[in-house]
Design an enzyme around this catalytic site. Structure first.
Site, short mmCIF file in Angstrom:
data_model
loop_
_atom_site.label_atom_id
_atom_site.label_comp_id
_atom_site.label_asym_id
_atom_site.label_seq_id
_atom_site.Cartn_x
_atom_site.Cartn_y
_atom_site.Cartn_z
N VAL A 87 0.86 -1.22 0.07
CA VAL A 87 0.17 -0.07 -0.06
C VAL A 87 0.85 1.26 -0.11
O VAL A 87 0.58 2.22 -0.86
CB VAL A 87 -1.06 -0.07 1.26
CG1 VAL A 87 -1.76 1.43 1.21
CG2 VAL A 87 -1.99 -1.17 1.18
N LYS B 252 14.03 -2.61 2.35
CA LYS B 252 13.13 -2.08 1.55
C LYS B 252 13.89 -0.82 1.03
O LYS B 252 13.78 -0.21 0.01
CB LYS B 252 11.80 -1.80 2.26
CG LYS B 252 10.93 -3.08 2.54
CD LYS B 252 9.56 -2.66 2.90
CE LYS B 252 8.44 -3.60 2.89
NZ LYS B 252 8.68 -4.73 3.94
N THR C 41 -1.59 -4.15 9.77
CA THR C 41 -2.81 -4.37 11.12
C THR C 41 -2.95 -6.15 10.88
O THR C 41 -4.12 -6.44 10.55
CB THR C 41 -3.96 -3.59 11.09
OG1 THR C 41 -4.52 -3.71 9.82
CG2 THR C 41 -3.70 -2.13 11.32
N LYS D 64 -14.20 -0.33 4.53
CA LYS D 64 -13.10 -1.04 3.75
C LYS D 64 -13.09 -2.45 4.31
O LYS D 64 -12.94 -3.46 3.40
CB LYS D 64 -11.73 -0.56 4.36
CG LYS D 64 -10.39 -1.14 4.24
CD LYS D 64 -10.04 -1.47 2.62
CE LYS D 64 -8.73 -2.49 2.65
NZ LYS D 64 -8.53 -3.03 1.27
N ASN E 29 -13.81 -6.02 1.91
CA ASN E 29 -13.23 -7.29 1.81
C ASN E 29 -13.96 -8.33 2.13
O ASN E 29 -13.56 -9.52 1.82
CB ASN E 29 -11.78 -7.16 2.50
CG ASN E 29 -10.68 -6.49 1.67
OD1 ASN E 29 -10.60 -6.39 0.74
ND2 ASN E 29 -9.47 -6.01 2.38
N GLY F 221 -7.29 -16.56 0.00
CA GLY F 221 -6.48 -16.29 0.69
C GLY F 221 -5.52 -14.96 0.74
O GLY F 221 -6.21 -13.84 0.07
N CYS G 106 -5.18 -9.68 2.95
CA CYS G 106 -6.34 -9.20 3.45
C CYS G 106 -7.71 -9.66 3.49
O CYS G 106 -8.22 -9.57 4.69
CB CYS G 106 -6.75 -8.04 2.10
SG CYS G 106 -5.30 -6.87 2.12
N LYS H 154 -1.95 -16.00 -5.27
CA LYS H 154 -2.54 -15.78 -6.47
C LYS H 154 -1.64 -15.65 -7.65
O LYS H 154 -0.12 -15.61 -7.39
CB LYS H 154 -3.42 -14.13 -6.27
CG LYS H 154 -2.47 -13.23 -6.42
CD LYS H 154 -3.41 -11.85 -6.08
CE LYS H 154 -4.17 -11.39 -7.10
NZ LYS H 154 -4.83 -10.08 -6.99
N ARG I 69 1.37 -15.25 2.43
CA ARG I 69 0.35 -15.06 3.74
C ARG I 69 -0.66 -15.88 3.44
O ARG I 69 -1.48 -15.31 2.46
CB ARG I 69 0.34 -13.64 3.98
CG ARG I 69 1.78 -13.21 4.53
CD ARG I 69 1.74 -11.61 4.95
NE ARG I 69 1.41 -10.80 3.72
CZ ARG I 69 1.38 -9.55 3.46
NH1 ARG I 69 1.69 -8.97 4.65
NH2 ARG I 69 1.43 -8.81 2.60
#
Length: 419
Positions: free
Chosen positions: A11, A35, A88, A214, A218, A269, A272, A330, A337
């Site tokens: 994000v 990063k 989170t 939000k 999801n 999966g 999110c 995917k 995760r």
């Protein structure tokens, strides 16, 4: 305008790249030095198409600065917007963990308090997924305890993201809706101004409505996946064609929903959908709301995962050699995760199957769990195996070998069959 982006995972990194494209100066902050090193070298810190060249140009032009020091970065008087995109994750009770939000919020409050006179009054904009009521009842009081009443030294907004992994930059460039959680309409006008003359629909709502929008978004996607897979298992048991059944359902453009997510296949999966669909049930519990449907979504997802692995283990005894295509949650993603394909592989290996795994998103098995690294193969092979588990599309569809296939991408049967 200078925007500080705190947290450079999918994000935050996508937001930083999008802002650079639009001509803004960006200060990126993250505690992960790897990063920052990637960005300084002109690479992307996450596996998202299109980010790397934008970061390379940003570093070369000086429009992009990265740092591990959030407190020091806030001393820059030109910063007028602070975007918070820290994680989170789901905690032990399935409630979303707010530890990183609290740590960052306290640092931001201290940073704003020590800014030089004449600095811009910053807009603190949260982008992290959080349960309804978090901004109003948790984060705002933490900021006001250090800075005084909101509206004086700072303003607050909640601006949820609706990005798809693997398509994040394109989604940021072309948002289908913009949601602004505010104290009152227009309080975050500066944030809305980042988009320029957007054609997207803009929703200016209260904090809790934006937060819930939000999570419920999801959860709806997760519900569609679970609904489609429940339909698939019933269709398989009764001899119906699940794809035909859902084709009938989604053909009704007047009353029913779009086909996206409503397709039989793997359990949902990723980062999110699992945490947010489980988290919404916990949020309802916290607010004293009975929500059997929300609770059932995760249970349905787990039931579908068990049905897939049970059927494979019933067909193939220990020692059978199988090839699994895909391990990330995917196609094209190296995110493991809550990946249903990772969970499937772990169960098959623990049951004694000889599993080979190919996923083009992983050039090596370095980041795989150690107990699966021996399964990695650099190329999909179709010889000397009993069946192929197609968790993602075969890299070159016309080259799919004449080997029995369990197709989990368009699930119509649990049984292996020749393609």
């Amino acid at each position: 305008m200078t925007v500080l982006v705190c947290g450079l995972a999918t994000v935050g990194a996508t937001m930083a790249a999008w802002l650079l494209e639009r001509g803004y100066r960006v200060v990126g902050v993250d505690t992960d030095v790897a990063k920052l090193d990637a960005i300084r070298a002109g690479r992307s810190p996450v596996n998202e198409p299109g980010l790397a060249p934008i970061f390379a140009r940003g570093m070369e032009s000086g429009k992009l600065v990265v740092s591990v020091d959030l407190l020091g970065a806030l001393y820059d008087p030109s910063i007028d917007t602070v975007a918070v995109a820290v994680g989170t994750p789901a905690g032990p009770t399935k409630r979303l963990c707010r530890r990183q939000l609290h740590e960052v919020t306290d640092t931001i409050a201290n940073g704003i308090a020590r800014r030089p006179k004449g600095s811009q009054r910053p807009l603190v904009c949260y982008r992290s997924t959080m349960p309804p009521g978090t901004c109003r009842d948790d984060l705002l009081p933490r900021l006001e305890a250090r800075l005084g009443r909101v509206g004086d030294q700072f303003e607050l907004a909640y601006h949820p993201e609706f990005l798809r992994m693997g398509h994040a930059l394109n989604d940021a460039r072309n948002p289908d809706r913009i949601v602004l959680g505010e104290r009152f309409p227009g309080a975050s006008r500066r944030l809305n101004g980042l988009y320029g003359n957007t054609k997207s629909q803009v929703f200016e709502v209260d904090f809790a409505s934006a937060e819930l929008a939000k999570m419920i978004d999801n959860t709806w996607r997760a519900t569609k996946v679970a609904f489609a897979n429940d339909t698939a298992r019933l269709a398989i048991a009764s001899g119906a064609d699940s794809n035909a059944v859902l084709g009938v359902l989604t053909s009704d453009t007047r009353h029913n929903m779009a086909t996206t997510y409503l397709q039989p296949g793997l359990p949902y999966g990723g980062y999110c959908l699992p945490k947010d669909s489980a988290g919404i049930a916990e949020a309802a519990l916290e607010w004293g709301v009975e929500s059997p449907l929300f609770t059932a979504v995760s249970a349905s997802n787990h039931a579908h995962a068990r049905a897939i692995s049970d059927s494979i283990l019933e067909q193939f005894p220990p020692g059978s050699e199988l090839l699994q295509i895909g391990l990330g949650f995917k196609p094209g993603s190296d995110d493991l995760r809550d990946s249903p394909l990772l969970a499937l592989a772990e169960r098959l290996v623990s049951a004694g199957l000889g599993l080979k795994i190919h996923d083009p998103a992983f050039p090596t098995a370095t980041h795989w769990p150690s107990h699966l690294q021996h399964c990695w193969v650099p190329k999909p092979i179709g010889t000397n195996i009993a069946a192929i588990i197609l968790g993602q599309p075969w890299p070159t569809a016309q080259d799919l070998p004449r080997v029995p296939v369990i197709n989990l991408t368009k699930l119509s049967s649990f049984q292996a069959a020749l393609p």
